[in-house]
Design a protein around this motif. Sequence first.
Motif, PDB file in Angstrom:
ATOM      1  N   GLU A 158       0.920  -1.159   0.000  1.00  0.00           N
ATOM      2  CA  GLU A 158       0.108   0.002  -0.177  1.00  0.00           C
ATOM      3  C   GLU A 158       0.874   1.466   0.041  1.00  0.00           C
ATOM      4  O   GLU A 158       0.331   2.317  -0.770  1.00  0.00           O
ATOM      5  N   GLU A 159       2.002   1.226   0.659  1.00  0.00           N
ATOM      6  CA  GLU A 159       2.772   2.461   0.806  1.00  0.00           C
ATOM      7  C   GLU A 159       3.709   2.527  -0.338  1.00  0.00           C
ATOM      8  O   GLU A 159       3.903   3.570  -0.963  1.00  0.00           O
ATOM      9  N   ASP A 161       2.585   1.757  -3.387  1.00  0.00           N
ATOM     10  CA  ASP A 161       1.937   2.097  -4.338  1.00  0.00           C
ATOM     11  C   ASP A 161       1.748   3.744  -4.211  1.00  0.00           C
ATOM     12  O   ASP A 161       1.494   4.330  -5.202  1.00  0.00           O
TER      13      ASP A 161
END
Length: 397
Positions: A158-159, A161
């Motif tokens: 997530e980070e 991305d």
Amino acid sequence: MSEWKEYKLGDLISIKGGFSYKGEYIGTGDKFLLGMGCVSYSKTFLQSGARPYSGDCFDRFYAKPFDIVLATRQQSDNLPILGLPAIIPQSFWGEKVIVGTNLYKVDNYSEVDNKYLYWLMRSPNYINYIHSCSKGSTVKMITKDAVESFVFMCPPKEERDFISGLLWQIEDKIDLLNRQNQTLESMAEALFRHYFIDNAQPEWEEKSLFDCIELIGGGTPKTTIDEYWNGSIKWLSCGDIANNHKGFIFDAEKSISEIGLNSSSTKLLPKYATVISARGTVGKFCILSEPMAFSQSNYGILPQYKDCFFFTYLLVSYSVEELQSAAYGSVFDTITTNTFKGLSVSLPSKELILQFETMITVYFSKIYNNQSQINTLCSLRDTLLPKLMNREIDLKN
């Protein structure tokens, strides 16, 4: 902040050498051969580094869009692209793309996608590490093992991305502005050809190019006198001009002082003057965004017609291929004053040139403003990149 894990780059990717191509097959064919010319510190990929190729190639040397290639070597006096990545653009879908000699191909077998890896390989930590591992006295090189042994901290998906998405948004805006400038430059060149080449009239006066411009020689303050250097006046070398070919130049690697300017043969050119490289890689040219000085390996070019800086720039742009063809030298090609005197051009009255300058100024004003935005965005990108990669920004906020 979520947990970041330590990885060795070789745990995520493998590095493969490029294809040893044959020079006689370059220039024609349905394939594209990639060389070091596609790698740039300022852009994700340079199209000029992809040349047509007609020879055969093994499958393992082919690449596809969004694959990463790395520059394997660089001259010792110009290290920035050593080990740097280029990411093959989407425009190459359906094309046969070959990774050539002096490039490494990155095969990624991990969940860390190439868009994140690209920015990782642009980060200062990676660049400093690669340069510390480089070998060679004249030609600096980097090995596959050195690239694969780079150790870094990597965030969860997530980070990752978020980081790559933010940086790519900036890069997309930079690319859009660059493409706008290319279009504006092409339109300006087309208008110049329309008014002064395609519709040239028999009664126009024929002159040498030398008589249509004011040619200014450059110089270098003594490098042994410290007070001549690191002042407020930007001083251009051939490399500065080549890196800003056919555009506005806003910065230079070196600067000089007022004392250095007044104690040497270098000259201070005004804003919007044209500069052109005269030795070595001759015929690279750009336009000044502010007053600057320059070396003796270049010429400054001022307008003969009052304040017609952009007409003069386009006149040089139109003539540059002939200047390059007429360059001579036993070791390095050189443009001299006689080169300019040997080219003939046919020009209308001063009034028509002044009218053209007024019309074309709108195009160059837009190019200038776009380039100013590009510089601001590049500065933002280069500031954010190390902070994001080193966890100096809290991504939860």
